[in-house]
Design a protein around this motif. Structure first.
Motif, PDB file in Angstrom:
ATOM      1  N   THR A  68      41.352  31.472  33.582  1.00  0.00           N
ATOM      2  CA  THR A  68      42.399  32.090  34.398  1.00  0.00           C
ATOM      3  C   THR A  68      43.607  31.168  34.492  1.00  0.00           C
ATOM      4  OG1 THR A  68      41.501  31.154  36.447  1.00  0.00           O
ATOM      5  CG2 THR A  68      40.709  33.342  35.811  1.00  0.00           C
ATOM      6  N   LYS A  69      44.700  31.719  34.980  1.00  0.00           N
ATOM      7  CA  LYS A  69      45.949  30.950  35.137  1.00  0.00           C
ATOM      8  C   LYS A  69      46.655  31.430  36.400  1.00  0.00           C
ATOM      9  CE  LYS A  69      48.739  34.079  32.288  1.00  0.00           C
ATOM     10  NZ  LYS A  69      47.751  35.164  32.391  1.00  0.00           N
ATOM     11  N   ALA A  70      47.655  30.694  36.809  1.00  0.00           N
ATOM     12  CA  ALA A  70      48.447  31.087  37.973  1.00  0.00           C
ATOM     13  C   ALA A  70      48.990  32.496  37.782  1.00  0.00           C
ATOM     14  CB  ALA A  70      49.589  30.102  38.183  1.00  0.00           C
ATOM     15  N   GLY A  71      48.871  33.301  38.822  1.00  0.00           N
ATOM     16  CA  GLY A  71      49.312  34.692  38.763  1.00  0.00           C
ATOM     17  C   GLY A  71      48.181  35.666  38.524  1.00  0.00           C
ATOM     18  N   ASP A  72      47.018  35.157  38.073  1.00  0.00           N
ATOM     19  CA  ASP A  72      45.851  36.020  37.885  1.00  0.00           C
ATOM     20  C   ASP A  72      45.165  36.277  39.218  1.00  0.00           C
ATOM     21  OD1 ASP A  72      46.294  36.112  35.170  1.00  0.00           O
ATOM     22  OD2 ASP A  72      44.786  34.590  34.669  1.00  0.00           O
ATOM     23  N   HIS A  73      44.233  37.224  39.186  1.00  0.00           N
ATOM     24  CA  HIS A  73      43.479  37.600  40.381  1.00  0.00           C
ATOM     25  C   HIS A  73      42.009  37.695  40.012  1.00  0.00           C
ATOM     26  CE1 HIS A  73      41.846  40.860  43.157  1.00  0.00           C
ATOM     27  NE2 HIS A  73      42.204  39.912  44.001  1.00  0.00           N
ATOM     28  N   GLY A 119      47.343  28.866  42.599  1.00  0.00           N
ATOM     29  CA  GLY A 119      48.134  30.054  42.298  1.00  0.00           C
ATOM     30  C   GLY A 119      47.331  31.212  41.743  1.00  0.00           C
ATOM     31  N   GLU A 156      46.535  42.741  38.202  1.00  0.00           N
ATOM     32  CA  GLU A 156      46.441  41.392  37.638  1.00  0.00           C
ATOM     33  C   GLU A 156      45.022  40.820  37.684  1.00  0.00           C
ATOM     34  OE1 GLU A 156      48.000  40.855  41.930  1.00  0.00           O
ATOM     35  OE2 GLU A 156      48.119  42.325  40.292  1.00  0.00           O
TER      36      GLU A 156
END
Length: 393
Positions: free
Chosen positions: A94-99, A122, A143
């Motif tokens: 995962t990365k920032a902005g994911d859920h 994030g 997301e």
């Protein structure tokens, strides 16, 4: 006459026409190659071999292959702990902005990562009831990248609707991650029920002797596995060769230990259900389990070695019970050859408020039991002694 100089590490093993029956422990941190070209061949996939132990070593590969066979996948990654395996999934994919959506009764440290660490980086998270597909569906967002559940929750032993959640994840294009530590592949193989990724804390019933700390994670998609492997190597989640060797030895008796402990757990649950001062017993094969029908269909009568129960009298009674249950280790672990007793309110779920624990069914009189290999009669007598002490409070 000058003596011929000797090399400190001449390399190689004595020649033998026979081979070792037991996997040797191979603790070498580094592996020598012939030439720069041969090292290129290894790194670029034209030949196989080892270079530096953080990137992989023989004992981890032997152990990993055995668990791959149990779970029905290829090339799983062995890590230095169960939480390292969880981290390889949640942080490696995962990365920032994911859920991310998680089951609301995940293992305590998994819950902490979901509620504190991922948001700090994030990555948004939500918790949902895995016994209710509608709850999980309501938690999904555009997301959302993955849903993380346990088949049987820790410690209240609720049974996730894995088939319904898998169908939902397929429709939404979301990865389904299943922590199979509690249930083990002896009870259920999550890949056969639509899981994309499966996690284990090898520390528990797979190794089974409370003397190793290891994890494993495998994926259907080799590209996902490679991403998790690279993250694990980069962040130093390296497992110890010695602990991998111990865990491989433990796996040799895994099915025997599972069968024995499961049979005893079922008997202990029935015994406790009839005792004065016990307000409820949770075990998947019991007809009074809140998810009895799903447990029967999903686990096919495999209740596992874990059970939970609740006694009257609150914390004072819990203290008396734990003290009087002589010979039962009061310890926050599971899967040992000996039975262990844990108290979620003071261990795995202590970070929750009393209201938060109450909401998921954990009181001060709630205990989780990891049943071991003792004689059932001796175990029941020990629990009776604990209940007698608790009843005097």
């Amino acid at each position: 006459m000058a003596m011929k100089p000797t090399l400190q590490r001449p390399g190689g093993l004595p020649a033998s026409a026979s081979t070792s029956v037991v996997t040797p422990i191979m603790p070498s941190v580094v592996y020598a190659s012939d030439t720069p070209d041969s090292l290129d061949d290894q790194y670029e996939g034209r030949s196989s071999g080892y270079t530096y132990a953080r990137e992989g070593h023989p004992n981890a590969d032997v152990l990993g292959q055995r668990i791959d066979l149990l779970e029905g996948c290829e090339d799983g990654v062995v890590t230095g702990s169960g939480m390292a395996a969880v981290s390889a999934v949640l942080l490696g994919l995962t990365k920032a902005g994911d859920h991310v959506v998680g089951g609301n009764q995940l293992y305590g440290r998994s819950l902490r990562m979901m509620t504190e660490d991922l948001p700090r980086l994030g990555i948004a998270t939500s918790l949902a009831d895995p016994t209710d597909v509608a709850s999980v569906r309501a938690a999904l967002r555009p997301e959302t990248k993955m849903v993380v559940i346990e088949v049987v929750s820790n410690p209240t032993l609720r049974i996730a609707d894995i088939d319904g959640i898998a169908e939902l994840c397929r429709e939404a294009g979301v990865l389904l991650v299943v922590d199979n530590t509690f249930t083990t592949p002896a009870a259920i193989k999550p890949f056969e029920h639509g899981a994309d990724i499966v996690i284990h804390s090898i520390t528990k019933l797979l190794a089974g002797h409370s003397d190793v700390t290891l994890g494993w994670v495998g994926a259907k998609d080799p590209e996902l596995t490679q991403r998790m492997r690279v993250f694990a190597v980069t962040t130093g989640m390296t497992p110890s060769p010695y602990e991998c060797w111990l865990a491989e030895r433990g796996l040799m008796t895994f099915q025997l230990r599972f069968d024995r402990a499961q049979a005893t757990a079922e008997r202990l649950g029935a015994h406790l259900a009839g005792r004065q001062g016990v307000t409820r017993v949770l075990y998947p094969t019991r007809p009074d389990h809140p998810d009895a029908a799903r447990a029967q269909g999903l686990l096919k009568g495999q209740g596992g070695n874990m059970l939970s129960f609740e006694i009257e009298g609150g914390r004072a009674a819990a203290n008396a019970f734990a003290h009087a249950a002589d010979g039962i280790a009061f310890a926050p672990t599971l899967g040992d050859v000996g039975t262990t007793l844990s108290h979620p309110a003071s261990s795995s779920h202590r970070a929750l408020t009393p209201e938060g624990r109450s909401a998921i069914g954990i009181s001060e009189g709630f205990f989780r039991v990891s049943v071991g290999l003792e004689e059932p009669e001796a175990l029941m007598a020990t629990f009776d002694a604990g209940l007698e002490a608790a009843g005097q409070i």
